[in-house]
Design a protein around this motif. Sequence first.
Motif, PDB file in Angstrom:
ATOM      1  N   ALA A 182       0.827  -1.178   0.084  1.00 24.43           N
ATOM      2  CA  ALA A 182      -0.089  -0.011   0.125  1.00 24.43           C
ATOM      3  C   ALA A 182       0.963   1.228  -0.054  1.00 24.43           C
ATOM      4  O   ALA A 182       0.255   2.311  -0.711  1.00 24.43           O
ATOM      5  N   ALA A 183       1.968   1.424   0.700  1.00 27.62           N
ATOM      6  CA  ALA A 183       2.990   2.428   0.640  1.00 27.62           C
ATOM      7  C   ALA A 183       3.307   2.783  -0.707  1.00 27.62           C
ATOM      8  O   ALA A 183       3.352   3.841  -1.087  1.00 27.62           O
ATOM      9  N   VAL A 184       3.683   1.660  -1.562  1.00 30.85           N
ATOM     10  CA  VAL A 184       3.970   2.221  -3.050  1.00 30.85           C
ATOM     11  C   VAL A 184       3.017   2.543  -3.907  1.00 30.85           C
ATOM     12  O   VAL A 184       2.784   3.613  -4.366  1.00 30.85           O
ATOM     13  N   CYS A 185       1.749   2.042  -3.527  1.00 27.64           N
ATOM     14  CA  CYS A 185       0.289   2.380  -4.302  1.00 27.64           C
ATOM     15  C   CYS A 185      -0.001   3.871  -3.821  1.00 27.64           C
ATOM     16  O   CYS A 185      -0.225   4.683  -4.808  1.00 27.64           O
ATOM     17  N   PHE A 186       0.182   4.215  -2.519  1.00 30.68           N
ATOM     18  CA  PHE A 186      -0.346   5.379  -2.245  1.00 30.68           C
ATOM     19  C   PHE A 186       0.687   6.494  -3.013  1.00 30.68           C
ATOM     20  O   PHE A 186       0.363   7.648  -3.307  1.00 30.68           O
ATOM     21  N   ALA A 187       2.197   6.168  -2.555  1.00 27.11           N
ATOM     22  CA  ALA A 187       3.064   7.203  -3.217  1.00 27.11           C
ATOM     23  C   ALA A 187       2.746   7.552  -4.694  1.00 27.11           C
ATOM     24  O   ALA A 187       2.833   8.418  -5.257  1.00 27.11           O
ATOM     25  N   LEU A 188       2.452   6.596  -5.497  1.00 26.41           N
ATOM     26  CA  LEU A 188       2.359   6.395  -7.095  1.00 26.41           C
ATOM     27  C   LEU A 188       0.865   7.185  -7.020  1.00 26.41           C
ATOM     28  O   LEU A 188       0.698   8.086  -7.978  1.00 26.41           O
ATOM     29  N   SER A 189       0.091   7.017  -6.252  1.00 21.68           N
ATOM     30  CA  SER A 189      -1.322   7.834  -6.173  1.00 21.68           C
ATOM     31  C   SER A 189      -1.021   9.236  -6.182  1.00 21.68           C
ATOM     32  O   SER A 189      -1.552  10.040  -7.061  1.00 21.68           O
ATOM     33  N   VAL A 190      -0.337   9.619  -5.125  1.00 24.71           N
ATOM     34  CA  VAL A 190       0.021  11.055  -4.897  1.00 24.71           C
ATOM     35  C   VAL A 190       0.615  11.527  -6.194  1.00 24.71           C
ATOM     36  O   VAL A 190       0.403  12.726  -6.525  1.00 24.71           O
ATOM     37  N   VAL A 191       1.811  10.699  -6.767  1.00 18.36           N
ATOM     38  CA  VAL A 191       2.483  11.534  -7.736  1.00 18.36           C
ATOM     39  C   VAL A 191       1.588  11.839  -9.033  1.00 18.36           C
ATOM     40  O   VAL A 191       1.639  12.538  -9.713  1.00 18.36           O
ATOM     41  N   PHE A 192       0.606  10.606  -9.352  1.00 18.62           N
ATOM     42  CA  PHE A 192      -0.238  10.895 -10.745  1.00 18.62           C
ATOM     43  C   PHE A 192      -1.231  11.833 -10.372  1.00 18.62           C
ATOM     44  O   PHE A 192      -1.612  12.659 -11.442  1.00 18.62           O
ATOM     45  N   THR A 193      -1.784  12.108  -9.037  1.00 19.80           N
ATOM     46  CA  THR A 193      -2.815  13.122  -8.920  1.00 19.80           C
ATOM     47  C   THR A 193      -2.132  14.646  -9.061  1.00 19.80           C
ATOM     48  O   THR A 193      -2.602  15.263  -9.428  1.00 19.80           O
ATOM     49  N   MET A 194      -0.985  14.760  -8.720  1.00 20.85           N
ATOM     50  CA  MET A 194      -0.053  15.955  -8.607  1.00 20.85           C
ATOM     51  C   MET A 194       0.241  16.135 -10.238  1.00 20.85           C
ATOM     52  O   MET A 194      -0.042  17.131 -10.679  1.00 20.85           O
ATOM     53  N   LEU A 195       0.713  15.118 -11.038  1.00 18.33           N
ATOM     54  CA  LEU A 195       0.798  15.119 -12.460  1.00 18.33           C
ATOM     55  C   LEU A 195      -0.591  15.841 -13.012  1.00 18.33           C
ATOM     56  O   LEU A 195      -0.771  16.573 -14.046  1.00 18.33           O
ATOM     57  N   SER A 196      -1.925  15.094 -12.554  1.00 15.13           N
ATOM     58  CA  SER A 196      -3.105  15.520 -13.272  1.00 15.13           C
ATOM     59  C   SER A 196      -3.454  17.153 -12.812  1.00 15.13           C
ATOM     60  O   SER A 196      -3.683  17.705 -13.607  1.00 15.13           O
ATOM     61  N   ALA A 197      -2.866  17.528 -11.814  1.00 15.07           N
ATOM     62  CA  ALA A 197      -3.156  18.836 -11.380  1.00 15.07           C
ATOM     63  C   ALA A 197      -2.321  19.764 -12.322  1.00 15.07           C
ATOM     64  O   ALA A 197      -2.695  20.999 -12.836  1.00 15.07           O
ATOM     65  N   LEU A 198      -1.071  19.386 -12.397  1.00 15.76           N
ATOM     66  CA  LEU A 198      -0.250  20.334 -13.159  1.00 15.76           C
ATOM     67  C   LEU A 198      -0.537  20.125 -14.808  1.00 15.76           C
ATOM     68  O   LEU A 198      -0.194  21.216 -15.552  1.00 15.76           O
ATOM     69  N   SER A 199      -1.180  19.120 -15.015  1.00 12.04           N
ATOM     70  CA  SER A 199      -1.514  19.217 -16.660  1.00 12.04           C
ATOM     71  C   SER A 199      -2.590  20.062 -16.938  1.00 12.04           C
ATOM     72  O   SER A 199      -3.062  20.435 -18.211  1.00 12.04           O
ATOM     73  N   PHE A 200      -3.340  20.523 -15.798  1.00 13.64           N
ATOM     74  CA  PHE A 200      -4.473  21.365 -16.172  1.00 13.64           C
ATOM     75  C   PHE A 200      -4.247  22.889 -16.594  1.00 13.64           C
ATOM     76  O   PHE A 200      -3.347  23.562 -15.911  1.00 13.64           O
ATOM     77  N   ASP A 201      -4.515  23.207 -17.619  1.00 16.25           N
ATOM     78  CA  ASP A 201      -4.501  24.475 -18.209  1.00 16.25           C
ATOM     79  C   ASP A 201      -5.569  25.356 -17.663  1.00 16.25           C
ATOM     80  O   ASP A 201      -6.645  25.546 -18.036  1.00 16.25           O
ATOM     81  N   SER A 202      -5.318  26.280 -16.572  1.00 16.54           N
ATOM     82  CA  SER A 202      -5.970  27.083 -15.906  1.00 16.54           C
ATOM     83  C   SER A 202      -6.639  28.208 -16.616  1.00 16.54           C
ATOM     84  O   SER A 202      -7.661  28.787 -16.416  1.00 16.54           O
ATOM     85  N   ARG A 203      -5.934  28.542 -17.764  1.00 11.39           N
ATOM     86  CA  ARG A 203      -6.440  29.569 -18.939  1.00 11.39           C
ATOM     87  C   ARG A 203      -7.746  29.195 -19.360  1.00 11.39           C
ATOM     88  O   ARG A 203      -8.581  29.994 -19.790  1.00 11.39           O
ATOM     89  N   ARG A 204      -8.073  28.055 -19.393  1.00  8.38           N
ATOM     90  CA  ARG A 204      -9.368  27.643 -20.051  1.00  8.38           C
ATOM     91  C   ARG A 204     -10.590  28.232 -18.972  1.00  8.38           C
ATOM     92  O   ARG A 204     -11.787  28.104 -19.546  1.00  8.38           O
ATOM     93  N   ILE A 205     -10.227  28.416 -17.747  1.00 12.86           N
ATOM     94  CA  ILE A 205     -11.262  28.897 -16.935  1.00 12.86           C
ATOM     95  C   ILE A 205     -11.752  30.143 -17.404  1.00 12.86           C
ATOM     96  O   ILE A 205     -13.021  30.507 -17.410  1.00 12.86           O
ATOM     97  N   TRP A 206     -10.946  31.044 -17.734  1.00 15.31           N
ATOM     98  CA  TRP A 206     -11.242  32.475 -18.301  1.00 15.31           C
ATOM     99  C   TRP A 206     -12.090  32.187 -19.652  1.00 15.31           C
ATOM    100  O   TRP A 206     -12.981  33.162 -19.795  1.00 15.31           O
TER     101      TRP A 206
END
Length: 215
Positions: A182-206
């Motif tokens: 679970a420690a490995v799965c949890f670390a990977l989950s955190v990394v992937f969600t961080m990548l998901s957030a970083l991939s979001f183009d906030s300019r689309r909001i405007w």
Amino acid sequence: MDGTGHGAENLKALTALDAGLVGCRHCTRVAPLGATICTRCGGALESRDRTSMQRVWAWWLVGLLFFIPANLYPMLITQTVGRASEATIVGGVIELAQHGAYGVAGIVFFASIIIPVGKFIAIGYLALIVRKPHGHKPKSLLHLFEVVEWIGRWSMIDVFVVAILVALVQFNLLATINPGIAAVCFALSVVFTMLSALSFDSRRIWDQIETIADE
């Protein structure tokens, strides 16, 4: 604009795209629309990231898939005098609470359950919102995105706790603590969600707020 001030309600924020400009996401320098390379830092220029939403959902889904086993399988495997015991994230929180460590239990529960779940909800909400025109305040959505980016790193606290325990509690024959799957799965989950957030183009909001204003 008339004397009543109603004309202000029809105004919309002027973006770089409206002004015929494109901003560099690395050094913030603006250039004429159509330019592909920033003259200051050499970074690639793109008015809107056309593939951002595909990457957001792809990383989000993979992160969610790893988050499920992270909560089902043991985070810690403790061996004492030939006897082994396993503890999941929730099980560890309950055990800490039973021993009177309510503060530590609360921190682990907040960082390992509340924050990751909140991130999944917030990222999914933002990704759905920008698909079509909406009436939400753009600054509120932008603040939500910034909070998700900032707080994401603190989700790793559970992995840090496991690493510290593994390093400290190594008494050979008396007791040993090893990380579970679970420690490995949890670390990977955190990394992937961080990548998901970083991939979001906030300019689309405007862009979506502008669409409503035009209508």
